[in-house]
Every structure is written in structure tokens, then in C-alpha cells.
Design an enzyme around this catalytic site. Sequence first.
Site, short mmCIF file in Angstrom:
data_model
loop_
_atom_site.label_atom_id
_atom_site.label_comp_id
_atom_site.label_asym_id
_atom_site.label_seq_id
_atom_site.Cartn_x
_atom_site.Cartn_y
_atom_site.Cartn_z
N HIS B 170 -3.53 2.25 -3.08
CA HIS B 170 -2.74 1.13 -2.59
C HIS B 170 -2.55 0.07 -3.67
O HIS B 170 -3.50 -0.33 -4.33
CB HIS B 170 -3.43 0.51 -1.38
CG HIS B 170 -2.50 -0.29 -0.55
ND1 HIS B 170 -2.15 -1.58 -0.86
CD2 HIS B 170 -1.79 0.02 0.56
CE1 HIS B 170 -1.30 -2.02 0.03
NE2 HIS B 170 -1.06 -1.08 0.90
N PRO B 171 -1.30 -0.38 -3.85
CA PRO B 171 -1.01 -1.27 -4.98
C PRO B 171 -1.26 -2.75 -4.77
O PRO B 171 -1.02 -3.55 -5.67
CB PRO B 171 0.50 -1.04 -5.20
CG PRO B 171 1.02 -0.72 -3.85
CD PRO B 171 -0.06 0.01 -3.13
N CYS B 172 -1.77 -3.16 -3.60
CA CYS B 172 -1.80 -4.61 -3.35
C CYS B 172 -2.74 -5.36 -4.28
O CYS B 172 -2.57 -6.55 -4.51
CB CYS B 172 -2.12 -4.93 -1.89
SG CYS B 172 -3.73 -4.32 -1.34
N GLY B 173 -3.73 -4.67 -4.87
CA GLY B 173 -4.64 -5.36 -5.77
C GLY B 173 -4.30 -5.18 -7.23
O GLY B 173 -4.89 -5.84 -8.11
N THR B 174 -3.33 -4.32 -7.52
CA THR B 174 -3.04 -3.96 -8.92
C THR B 174 -2.70 -5.18 -9.78
O THR B 174 -3.21 -5.32 -10.89
CB THR B 174 -1.89 -2.94 -8.98
OG1 THR B 174 -2.26 -1.78 -8.27
CG2 THR B 174 -1.56 -2.58 -10.41
#
Lengths: 327, 220
Positions: B170-174
Site C-alpha cells: 500500500h502506497p499511503c506511507g511511501t
Amino acid sequence: MEEEATKYIWEGAIPLQIKLHESEITSFPPPPPLMILGLRIGYLPLLVPPLKAHFSSTLPPGTDNVWFDYKGLPLKWYIPTGVLFDLLCAEPERPWNLTVHFRGSPGDVLTPCEGEESVKWSYINSLKEAAYVINGNCKNVMNMSQADQYDLWQSLLKGNMEGYLKISSRLKLGPFGEDSLPSEASETVASSRPSRIPVRLYVRSVGEEIVDIEDAPIIDSWDKISYINRPFEIYKEEGGYVSLKQALKSLLPETFNTNSSQEESGTNVKDPNAPDFEDDNAKLRLVRVQGIEPDMDIPFFWLANCLRNPEFYLHICVFISKQPKLR
Amino acid sequence: MRGVCTRSGSLSAADFYASAIYFSQRWNETNSDFPNWVWIPCSRLGAISEDEGYLVLEKVKLQTERNDSNLEELNNCDSSANDELTDEATLVDVHSHYAHLYDLHIAYSFTYKVPVLYFRGYKSDGCHLSLDEIKEELPSHSVEILQKSKWTFMTQEEHPYLNTPWYTLHPCGTGDWMKLLLSSTSYGENISLIQYLPAWLSVIGQTVGLRVPLELYSRS
């Protein structure tokens, strides 16, 4: 006005006639289909409890693995019911005839759905994504208490608008496009941050020869639909208002324009009264939002504020035709 | 808007495209052991995009616990028998019989303005691996990262271009951890966004056991 619109959306429902797939009928006579209302803002897997109750006596033994199809097309369960209806029924079908399966979900085509939990997860994820689009971070959603998350979800399940709004208003995710203060999101270049609106576009191409959109052929594969999950962006300095038509053209640049001289910001703000460009590759045939065909000159921000779904996404179904190339 | 967004940890779609092309060229030049990364342009309603698409690396063997332990087992067996009778060809055959292969795709998220990894694993008979089976064979430090990190977790989602379910981180923390990575002194202050993907992959690669050769990080 916007309150009325919200009420309209929450009360919207599609009359469904759902039959059990014939391979799963073990009794004679076969059970009648179930007539049930599907909330526009709801999701098909949430209808499983009444469906199970209605069909359980005839199901073959085994574990449940529920999925739906419309004329053979497996339905993506994380798309709101109203959007599926607006997109797949060029001519609105009342009641909408669907088939439910309790066995053998096509795992190569559909992501698995394990009931209400899967739908809830997908929903909260969309809400987080919308928050990120609007604020540049998802802190407000991540920091929701368990109790609030629970109440929010339950309100959506039951179509309880007041209950939902009580909690969602605390998230401070709307309205879109106001000349509001920059959010406390980042200490970097806040002044030139664009306004972003969460948009999900579903685009179908219809042959030029189809005069009446309602005659468009049935969709037999999701490859025939382009799904575009991309925020609409506008820099406040660009001024004026953006019409729905302009917003769509900026979200679908290759589809509409032969020249790609657009700014990264995605808008191409021209005189809304200008005639169509003759070099457009495609023509907008039909645009549906919450079952309505809005006027193409409607201010986009106003439309988004009125017709967005509870998770703050504006879902737009678009039917286009390719222009024959005149040389 | 093109430009350096290192302070936010994100990048524009145009910069993603530029970085993807740069990265795939460098990889293909320096890494003969692995298949090539290929850029697949997005094709929408008959129009092929000039700069929207995704990177693809297919049928690749990852550095998994399984592959490493198989090798170890085989080595141990041999040492107990007569070394001179070891047949190189047999070793390779048995090894590849057990190897799981992976498809890795890198696409751009317009919401989070970062790259996203999509992947699928296959058994030798072509059957897809389940998420549990994949997690079983990830390097142990990667499983730790996945369990403890609030930034990275694996889910099953629909591929943004292919209408099929894929596993994804999941990219939300990238954006958050890329911001830290890009601002660290080892990368210097003026890192060009062209280097974004190799930098990103240096972290993401670890969670799925993809070895990224060091030559990729040298600036040529």
C-alpha cells in the site's frame, strides 16, 4: 441546496431482481428471485444476508463464496451499486436483473470478497485515499477512534444519513473548492498547492453508428471499460469556474485532444462558450452521475459537492464515441 | 508540474515516466542475470499514451527463504555423498523445479503521487501463490518490516491497468519514508528525480526479496 442533494443521494436506490444461478439450485420448483432495493451508495455484497436467507434452503453443500453477475459479466463488488447500474445499463433497466452465485468466485478476474469486512476495508481505504487527495495526508481518517469508525460504517450500512454526517463532518473533508485556508498539511509550498477533488471515472466507448445510447451493446468484459482513478486538480489562480465538460476533458487528455500541450496541473481553462474543438478525438455522448445526466456547463465544484458519494469520491460514468477522422 | 519534489517525497507523473525509463535502461545494462524491465504504455480506448504506463519485470526468481534454503539443503546432501559424483546439471534442475517465479509491476499512483509495486507469484505448474504462501517465503526481515511497519502493508487490489487482482504494498506511507530517504546525506542534497525509482526500489525491493545491483545507484 447541498443538503437536499445529500438527502437525494442517500435515499437513492436501485430496484433489483436477483436470481440464483441455475447451477446452484438443488430444489424443485426453483426458488423465485428476490426483489430487493440496493442503495445507490451501497455495495452488492452487503445484500448477502437477505439473499442467503432467501436462497439457503436450495443451495448445494459447501462454503459460501458470493459474487454477482450481470448478463455474464462478473461484477466488481467494491464499486457502489448505483455506479454499476449507471455504467452497465445504458438503458436503465427496472428492475435491474442480476444473478447471484454462492460458489466458485472467478478468482482470476475478481478480487476475493469475504463479506462485510472486505467491503468495510475497501470503503475505509477509499475514504483514506479521498482524504489524501483533499488534504495531502490521511491523518484525520487514520486518527478516527474505533468507535467512530464503527459508527460511521454502521450508518452507511443502514442508510442512516444523519448518523453518518455527524461523524464525517468532523473529518473536515469538504466542501470542495472553497477559498479556504490552506490545510495544516505541510509546511512546504502551500500557497501554490492546487485544489484536488477525488474523482473516479468509468469510461465506455460506443460506436459512432449507435445513434441512441440506449442501444449500446452489453458489456461482456471489463477490458471494454476504462477506469480512471485520478484526482481533478486546479490551481486557484487560474480563476473563473471550471465546467463539467472542461473537467472531463482535462481528466481524459488523450481521448479528447490531439495536441498534448496541457499543463501538468490538468486543466485547460478556456472560454466555456467556445465551440467544440474540431480536432477532438472523441465526442462525449452521455455523462451520468448518481443516475442524473448533468448539464455539461454545470460548475464542476458545485457538482462534486452535491453528488459525491459518502466516501468523498465523485463517481462519473462517461460514454464516448470516437470521432471519424476527417482528412 | 515538473520539478524537484524531494521535500515531499513524491513525484509528478512526468517525472515517474522519466525515472522509469532511466531506471529500466540502467538495470538492463548492468544486470545480465535478471530479465529486463519493460515499459508498457497505457492503452486507453484505442489511444496509446505517450507517457502513462507501467514497468514490468516478469518470471523472475526472488531471493526468498525458500530458494536459499533449498540451495542449502542440496549443498548439505552433496557433502555427505561423494563430491566428485556431484552432477552440476542435476543441481540446477532440482533447484528450478522448486523455484517460484514472480511478476513485478511498477505503476504510478495519481492519488499518492508515488510509485506502487504490484506482484504475483507462481508455482512451477503455473498456479498462483496465495498471499499466505508468498508471506511464508519472504525473507524473515521482510516479514518483520511488514508486521511492524505502519508504513507498509500488503493487500490484494485490482491492478490499475489490467482488471485482475494483484498483491500490492500500500502506497499511503511511501511519500513519508521517501522524504526521509531522499533527505538523508548519503544521497546528497541535489538528487535528481531521475534517481527516484532506484532509491525507492532499494527499500521496496527488500520487502519482496528483489536484489537491486549496486551499480544502479552510481551516477553515470
